[in-house]
Design a protein around this motif. Structure first.
Motif, PDB file in Angstrom:
ATOM      1  N   ARG A 358       0.817  -1.214   0.000  1.00 54.05           N
ATOM      2  CA  ARG A 358       0.000   0.000   0.000  1.00 54.05           C
ATOM      3  C   ARG A 358       0.854   1.268   0.000  1.00 54.05           C
ATOM      4  N   ARG A 359       1.909   1.273   0.825  1.00 51.28           N
ATOM      5  CA  ARG A 359       2.705   2.481   0.996  1.00 51.28           C
ATOM      6  C   ARG A 359       3.781   2.660  -0.068  1.00 51.28           C
ATOM      7  N   LEU A 360       4.405   1.546  -0.485  1.00 51.07           N
ATOM      8  CA  LEU A 360       5.547   1.649  -1.393  1.00 51.07           C
ATOM      9  C   LEU A 360       5.373   0.711  -2.588  1.00 51.07           C
ATOM     10  N   PRO A 361       4.383   0.989  -3.443  1.00 51.51           N
ATOM     11  CA  PRO A 361       4.158   0.101  -4.597  1.00 51.51           C
ATOM     12  C   PRO A 361       5.344   0.043  -5.545  1.00 51.51           C
ATOM     13  N   GLY A 362       6.151   1.078  -5.574  1.00 50.16           N
ATOM     14  CA  GLY A 362       7.318   1.105  -6.459  1.00 50.16           C
ATOM     15  C   GLY A 362       8.565   0.505  -5.840  1.00 50.16           C
ATOM     16  N   LEU A 363       8.435  -0.189  -4.720  1.00 53.89           N
ATOM     17  CA  LEU A 363       9.585  -0.773  -4.031  1.00 53.89           C
ATOM     18  C   LEU A 363      10.364  -1.701  -4.951  1.00 53.89           C
ATOM     19  N   GLU A 364      11.690  -1.599  -4.904  1.00 54.02           N
ATOM     20  CA  GLU A 364      12.541  -2.480  -5.703  1.00 54.02           C
ATOM     21  C   GLU A 364      13.893  -2.627  -5.017  1.00 54.02           C
ATOM     22  N   LEU A 365      14.623  -3.670  -5.404  1.00 52.71           N
ATOM     23  CA  LEU A 365      15.956  -3.868  -4.856  1.00 52.71           C
ATOM     24  C   LEU A 365      16.878  -2.764  -5.355  1.00 52.71           C
ATOM     25  N   ALA A 366      17.761  -2.317  -4.469  1.00 55.98           N
ATOM     26  CA  ALA A 366      18.710  -1.262  -4.836  1.00 55.98           C
ATOM     27  C   ALA A 366      20.042  -1.847  -5.287  1.00 55.98           C
TER      28      ALA A 366
END
Length: 390
Positions: A358-366
């Motif tokens: 919900r908060r970080l839909p664009g989350l990805e590995l850095a």
């Protein structure tokens, strides 16, 4: 055993299941044990009430050179009569009901929101394990035990140290054990004078109704909750999110269909390739496991993670199927000693995943997946860090 990458299964598992399902292994103590890697074999031993955690038997292998503390020590790690164990599980189990854990969920989600706010404010990239995975479960443990949130850093340190196989010296483990016992002894004494609605308070109140709950068992219950309930969930949060982000299609599938969260959590638990040491059991009589007779006096180590990758129990066992059902994995063990806190672990994992989606839909590995590193030297496995951006 080595793995190609931090989230991958050791290459030896498939060969062991196929050719050496009961394999001789050397433990950190130097003693020898038998390693079980097949699903049916592990389930058989864990479900058999004859084989318990009698790890202090004269002919039992020592897991570590000195087991004064940690997950294999304490009053709950040694011999306990069947009736005493049933009574203890019944009393503790009345607290760890799915209904009560569901009631805890709003608070868990609120804490996850707060920790994510702090992570976002600090900017990307961030270590999701340090920012969210590690502090959230210890906050939950402190809440359950009725101790102040301000002491969570102490509990984090004690948890890490008491789960050591080779990472900490015995002197460091002894200090952590003594500090934890002193802290909890004081808390137990205060709670006896004024029981609250936390776990320790309810166990004390139940004891007043005719049950036996000594200070030693209360201490061991608190220690068991800490070492089995904090580090395992903290590491699982990082591994679960890492697995879901390692293949972006998995994260996108969850964003498109949030109903998959429940089954995705179960599949993450099943495919966890670094669950840690496993569950030791002492064989008290000659026992046939699969096609092998294991002689009495043998200590066996049940590899839950290897069993959960057994193709005879799961179709496409090495593939992560977010909608897999049924999913009778053994991540929480089986039988009379199955994890009492599994409903809590599931609640935390589902809450964290829901909030992150919900908060970080664009989350990805850095960082590339191949650069993720495992933690070594502890009973439970995990990632050193999970660098992410959003």
């Amino acid at each position: 055993m080595s793995a190609p990458a931090a989230l991958d299964a050791p290459t030896e598992w498939a060969e062991l299941r196929r050719n050496r399902p009961v394999a001789r292994v050397r433990l950190p103590s130097g003693d020898e044990a038998a390693l079980l890697t097949r699903y049916e074999d592990v389930k058989q031993v864990l479900a058999d009430p004859r084989f318990g955690r009698h790890l202090d038997a004269p002919d039992a292998a020592r897991v570590t050179a000195n087991e004064s503390g940690g997950v294999f020590g304490g009053a709950l790690g040694g011999p306990m009569s069947a009736e005493t164990h049933r009574q203890w599980r019944r009393m503790v189990g009345t607290w760890f009901t799915a209904k009560r854990m569901t009631a805890l969920r709003p608070g868990i989600e609120a804490m996850a929101e707060r920790l994510i706010d702090e992570m976002v404010a600090s900017g990307a990239p961030a270590d999701l394990k340090a920012a969210l995975g590690f502090p959230l479960p210890v906050w939950v443990i402190c809440d359950i035990l009725g101790v102040p949130e301000s002491d969570r850093e102490k509990f984090s340190h004690w948890s890490d140290t008491l789960l050591s196989l080779t990472r900490y010296t015995q002197a460091e483990i002894d200090v952590a054990q003594a500090e934890f016992r002193a802290y909890m002894s004081e808390h137990i004494a205060a709670t006896r004078d004024d029981p609250g609605d936390d776990l320790i308070g309810e166990l004390i109140s139940a004891a007043g109704a005719g049950h036996v709950m000594s200070d030693e068992v209360l201490l061991s219950t608190a220690q068991g909750l800490l070492v089995a309930g904090h580090e395992t969930t903290a590491n699982m949060i990082g591994k679960m999110v890492g697995m879901l982000l390692a293949d972006r299609r998995r994260w996108e599938a969850l964003l498109a269909d949030r109903s998959l969260v429940r089954t995705a959590v179960e599949e993450a638990l099943r495919t966890d390739a670094d669950a840690g040491f496993g569950i030791p059991r002492h064989i008290t009589e000659d026992t046939e496991v699969g096609d092998t007779v294991i002689p009495r006096g043998t200590t066996v180590v049940c590899s839950l993670a290897a069993a959960n990758r057994d193709g005879s129990a799961f179709a496409d066992a090495d593939e992560m199927d977010l909608g897999r059902t049924p999913n009778a994995h053994l991540a929480f063990g089986a039988g009379a000693h199955a994890c009492l806190g599994q409903s809590l672990a599931r609640t935390e994992l589902r809450a964290v995943l829901d909030v992150l989606l919900r908060r970080l839909p664009g989350l990805e590995l850095a960082v590339p997946v191949r650069e993720l590193e495992r933690v070594d030297g502890l009973v439970v496995g995990g990632l050193r860090a999970l660098p992410v951006r959003w």
